[in-house]
Every structure is written in C-alpha cells, then in structure tokens.
Design a protein around this motif. Structure first.
Motif, PDB file in Angstrom:
ATOM      1  N   ASN A  79       0.844  -1.346  -0.180  1.00  0.00           N
ATOM      2  CA  ASN A  79       0.117  -0.085  -0.083  1.00  0.00           C
ATOM      3  C   ASN A  79       0.838   1.197  -0.107  1.00  0.00           C
ATOM      4  O   ASN A  79       0.721   2.351  -0.605  1.00  0.00           O
ATOM      5  CB  ASN A  79      -0.779  -0.031   1.202  1.00  0.00           C
ATOM      6  CG  ASN A  79      -1.942  -1.028   1.297  1.00  0.00           C
ATOM      7  OD1 ASN A  79      -2.338  -1.501   0.159  1.00  0.00           O
ATOM      8  ND2 ASN A  79      -2.809  -1.479   2.348  1.00  0.00           N
ATOM      9  N   ARG A  81       4.135   1.578  -0.995  1.00  0.00           N
ATOM     10  CA  ARG A  81       4.644   1.736  -2.371  1.00  0.00           C
ATOM     11  C   ARG A  81       3.669   2.277  -3.287  1.00  0.00           C
ATOM     12  O   ARG A  81       4.144   2.907  -4.095  1.00  0.00           O
ATOM     13  CB  ARG A  81       5.203   0.374  -2.727  1.00  0.00           C
ATOM     14  CG  ARG A  81       5.971   0.360  -4.213  1.00  0.00           C
ATOM     15  CD  ARG A  81       6.225  -1.111  -4.534  1.00  0.00           C
ATOM     16  NE  ARG A  81       7.136  -1.803  -3.371  1.00  0.00           N
ATOM     17  CZ  ARG A  81       6.515  -2.956  -2.739  1.00  0.00           C
ATOM     18  NH1 ARG A  81       5.627  -3.308  -3.123  1.00  0.00           N
ATOM     19  NH2 ARG A  81       7.374  -3.727  -1.813  1.00  0.00           N
ATOM     20  N   THR A  82       2.482   1.593  -3.355  1.00  0.00           N
ATOM     21  CA  THR A  82       1.368   2.295  -4.485  1.00  0.00           C
ATOM     22  C   THR A  82       1.428   3.540  -4.052  1.00  0.00           C
ATOM     23  O   THR A  82       1.346   4.379  -5.177  1.00  0.00           O
ATOM     24  CB  THR A  82       0.243   1.317  -4.337  1.00  0.00           C
ATOM     25  OG1 THR A  82       0.485  -0.047  -4.644  1.00  0.00           O
ATOM     26  CG2 THR A  82      -0.949   1.773  -5.154  1.00  0.00           C
ATOM     27  N   ASP A  83       1.234   3.788  -2.921  1.00  0.00           N
ATOM     28  CA  ASP A  83       1.114   5.381  -2.587  1.00  0.00           C
ATOM     29  C   ASP A  83       2.091   6.320  -3.016  1.00  0.00           C
ATOM     30  O   ASP A  83       2.083   7.599  -3.737  1.00  0.00           O
ATOM     31  CB  ASP A  83       0.672   5.848  -1.075  1.00  0.00           C
ATOM     32  CG  ASP A  83      -0.610   5.112  -0.751  1.00  0.00           C
ATOM     33  OD1 ASP A  83      -1.543   4.989  -1.423  1.00  0.00           O
ATOM     34  OD2 ASP A  83      -1.028   5.145   0.657  1.00  0.00           O
ATOM     35  N   LEU A  85       4.190   5.679  -5.610  1.00  0.00           N
ATOM     36  CA  LEU A  85       4.228   5.494  -6.930  1.00  0.00           C
ATOM     37  C   LEU A  85       3.181   6.535  -7.660  1.00  0.00           C
ATOM     38  O   LEU A  85       3.482   7.373  -8.638  1.00  0.00           O
ATOM     39  CB  LEU A  85       3.924   4.192  -7.626  1.00  0.00           C
ATOM     40  CG  LEU A  85       5.332   3.358  -7.319  1.00  0.00           C
ATOM     41  CD1 LEU A  85       5.167   2.034  -7.741  1.00  0.00           C
ATOM     42  CD2 LEU A  85       6.455   3.855  -7.860  1.00  0.00           C
ATOM     43  N   LYS A  86       2.036   6.513  -7.194  1.00  0.00           N
ATOM     44  CA  LYS A  86       1.084   7.360  -7.480  1.00  0.00           C
ATOM     45  C   LYS A  86       1.403   8.875  -7.222  1.00  0.00           C
ATOM     46  O   LYS A  86       1.068   9.723  -8.025  1.00  0.00           O
ATOM     47  CB  LYS A  86      -0.545   7.098  -6.797  1.00  0.00           C
ATOM     48  CG  LYS A  86      -1.164   6.019  -7.121  1.00  0.00           C
ATOM     49  CD  LYS A  86      -2.543   5.758  -6.406  1.00  0.00           C
ATOM     50  CE  LYS A  86      -3.179   4.550  -6.838  1.00  0.00           C
ATOM     51  NZ  LYS A  86      -4.492   4.384  -5.793  1.00  0.00           N
ATOM     52  N   ALA A  87       1.872   9.275  -6.077  1.00  0.00           N
ATOM     53  CA  ALA A  87       2.230  10.581  -5.839  1.00  0.00           C
ATOM     54  C   ALA A  87       3.386  11.018  -6.765  1.00  0.00           C
ATOM     55  O   ALA A  87       3.394  12.222  -7.527  1.00  0.00           O
ATOM     56  CB  ALA A  87       2.689  10.627  -4.382  1.00  0.00           C
ATOM     57  N   ARG A  88       4.547  10.143  -7.292  1.00  0.00           N
ATOM     58  CA  ARG A  88       5.383  10.538  -7.877  1.00  0.00           C
ATOM     59  C   ARG A  88       4.740  10.733  -9.356  1.00  0.00           C
ATOM     60  O   ARG A  88       5.049  11.754 -10.031  1.00  0.00           O
ATOM     61  CB  ARG A  88       6.366   9.415  -8.164  1.00  0.00           C
ATOM     62  CG  ARG A  88       7.471   9.402  -6.801  1.00  0.00           C
ATOM     63  CD  ARG A  88       8.625   8.495  -7.182  1.00  0.00           C
ATOM     64  NE  ARG A  88       9.285   8.170  -5.960  1.00  0.00           N
ATOM     65  CZ  ARG A  88       9.801   7.039  -5.424  1.00  0.00           C
ATOM     66  NH1 ARG A  88       9.799   6.088  -6.238  1.00  0.00           N
ATOM     67  NH2 ARG A  88      10.490   7.204  -4.508  1.00  0.00           N
ATOM     68  N   ALA A  89       3.839   9.993  -9.701  1.00  0.00           N
ATOM     69  CA  ALA A  89       3.221  10.199 -11.060  1.00  0.00           C
ATOM     70  C   ALA A  89       2.492  11.413 -11.304  1.00  0.00           C
ATOM     71  O   ALA A  89       2.238  12.131 -12.255  1.00  0.00           O
ATOM     72  CB  ALA A  89       2.329   8.842 -11.617  1.00  0.00           C
ATOM     73  N   ALA A  90       1.680  11.932 -10.324  1.00  0.00           N
ATOM     74  CA  ALA A  90       1.062  13.278 -10.037  1.00  0.00           C
ATOM     75  C   ALA A  90       2.144  14.445  -9.788  1.00  0.00           C
ATOM     76  O   ALA A  90       1.579  15.535  -9.679  1.00  0.00           O
ATOM     77  CB  ALA A  90       0.139  13.056  -8.704  1.00  0.00           C
ATOM     78  N   THR A  92       3.650  14.987  -7.039  1.00  0.00           N
ATOM     79  CA  THR A  92       3.486  15.267  -5.420  1.00  0.00           C
ATOM     80  C   THR A  92       4.176  14.405  -4.923  1.00  0.00           C
ATOM     81  O   THR A  92       4.973  13.498  -5.192  1.00  0.00           O
ATOM     82  CB  THR A  92       2.129  15.355  -5.335  1.00  0.00           C
ATOM     83  OG1 THR A  92       1.463  14.157  -5.104  1.00  0.00           O
ATOM     84  CG2 THR A  92       1.229  16.400  -5.942  1.00  0.00           C
TER      85      THR A  92
END
Length: 146
Positions: A79, A81-83, A85-90, A92
């Motif tokens: 969870n 790691r997913t957060d 990666l999502k933040a990096r993609a955005a 933030t």
C-alpha cells in the motif's frame, strides 16, 4: 542469526513486485488467512517478531501471530509503495520521500517500534510504518533541493 533471517525476509518483501508480495507462501498453513493490515497493531507485529526470535524462521512460519505479522506488513508495504508511486506520477509527495532504491529492514523498523511508549503500541501498524518512513526519509523543506 535470527535477526538476519528476519531482516532478510523483510528486505525480500520490499524488493519483490507488489503482486508477488501478496501471494501467500505455499509453505504456510492454508488455515491461516492473510491479515488485511487494518487490524494489525504495533503490538501484534512485535508479538509476531518475537515468535521469530523464539522459534526461528522454519517453526515461526507455522505460528499464526508470525504469519499475520508478516502478511500484514507485506500488505502495508505494498500500500505504501503504491501511494508513493501514485504521488510521484502526480508530481507530488506523500508524508515521506524515499528514493527509488529505498530499503527498509527489521534492523530499523523493530527498534523504532520498541521506542514507542507502551500506550502507543495499540496504534495501527500501517500508521507506525508510515511514521517510521517519515523518520527515515523526510521530505525536503519547500524550496529546498535534494
């Protein structure tokens, strides 16, 4: 030797892709279901880690407390790691800023958890894990560069 086995297991969990980390080990008893991390507390995790120290890795894998702690921690790591990666993609960050090759082992996690006052050991393990990541990998102050 026991500490190394736990550290190696934890490091292996974070090194493998998320889908593999959630796959239950076929060596574990089928009657023990994966912990879904929401109910795993710091106290529960420390109890599972203590089982590893007392019984060793082979016998610990047959203990429900140990299995729940490891599976719960694997899910928490996935969870997190997913957060990240999502933040990096955005473009933030979340509340911690690990580098792309960040590693965490029981050598840092367990001492962090043991430093928590007993009354805080009822907190969810996911919250404690994120506090530890914030301590290990703080984000730079706004305007600062790494």
């Amino acid at each position: 030797m026991r500490r190394l086995a736990g550290a190696a297991l934890l490091l292996a969990m974070f090194a493998c892709p998320p889908a593999l980390a959630q796959t239950p080990s076929r060596d574990l008893p089928p009657s023990i279901e994966p912990d879904h991390s929401a109910s795993l507390t710091v106290e529960d995790f420390l109890r599972g880690a203590q089982v590893l120290g007392e019984l060793g890795p082979e016998r610990a894998e047959q203990n429900a407390d140990y299995v729940a702690a490891i599976r719960g921690l694997a899910l928490i790591g996935d969870n997190y790691r997913t957060d990240v990666l999502k933040a990096r993609a955005a473009g933030t960050t979340i509340d911690s800023c690990p580098g792309k090759s960040a590693k965490i082992t029981t050598d840092t996690l367990i001492p962090f958890l043991l430093r928590l006052p007993p009354e805080q050991r009822t907190m969810p393990m996911e919250q404690a894990f994120r506090l530890h990541m914030r301590e290990l990998y703080p984000c730079p102050a706004k305007g600062a560069t790494r």
